[in-house]
Write a protein that holds these residues in place. Sequence first.
Motif, short mmCIF file in Angstrom:
data_model
loop_
_atom_site.label_atom_id
_atom_site.label_comp_id
_atom_site.label_asym_id
_atom_site.label_seq_id
_atom_site.Cartn_x
_atom_site.Cartn_y
_atom_site.Cartn_z
N ILE A 200 -21.46 44.21 -31.55
CA ILE A 200 -20.72 44.80 -30.33
C ILE A 200 -20.23 46.24 -30.83
O ILE A 200 -19.52 46.28 -31.82
N GLU B 234 -17.77 48.60 -26.00
CA GLU B 234 -18.10 47.37 -25.34
C GLU B 234 -16.96 46.45 -25.74
O GLU B 234 -16.36 45.79 -24.97
N TRP B 235 -16.20 46.30 -26.97
CA TRP B 235 -15.32 45.70 -27.26
C TRP B 235 -14.05 45.94 -26.56
O TRP B 235 -13.38 45.26 -25.92
N GLU C 34 -15.29 45.36 -22.20
CA GLU C 34 -15.92 44.14 -21.78
C GLU C 34 -15.27 43.05 -22.44
O GLU C 34 -15.48 41.84 -21.94
N TRP C 35 -14.83 43.12 -23.82
CA TRP C 35 -14.51 41.99 -24.49
C TRP C 35 -13.17 41.65 -24.50
O TRP C 35 -12.73 40.76 -25.52
N GLY C 36 -12.19 42.51 -23.82
CA GLY C 36 -10.95 42.38 -24.10
C GLY C 36 -10.14 43.10 -25.18
O GLY C 36 -8.96 42.77 -25.38
N GLY C 37 -10.80 43.94 -25.95
CA GLY C 37 -10.12 44.70 -27.29
C GLY C 37 -9.09 45.58 -26.71
O GLY C 37 -8.08 45.81 -27.53
#
Length: 114
Positions: free
Chosen positions: A17, A21-22, A25-28
Amino acid sequence: MLLAMGKKQHSKDRMFITKTEWDTEWGGAKSKELSTPFNFKHLPFYCCALTFTPFEDAVYTRDGSVFELMQIMPYIKKYGKHLVTGVPLKQADLIPLTFHKNSEGWSSLLLALK
């Protein structure tokens, strides 16, 4: 019907990833408002660190934590640890504290050292 075949056919198939994107989309990415999730307030100096209520018969520890004597004694007997720091604590480690309130409403602490 021809299918596109070439070397860039699966260019998006990655086994990782990306940072973007982190973050998106992934809550980073964390909001700066959520860095302190609670409205932290310091405990007033005339309150017990165990019950958060004003104390009558106060004791304190060497690190400066103040407790109500009748509330901290059962805790020490049961757990044998300091409530705030988690280090071992004994009854002998508690120091009596004399609390005095003057006529103007300002409070002062007088230490009764052994």
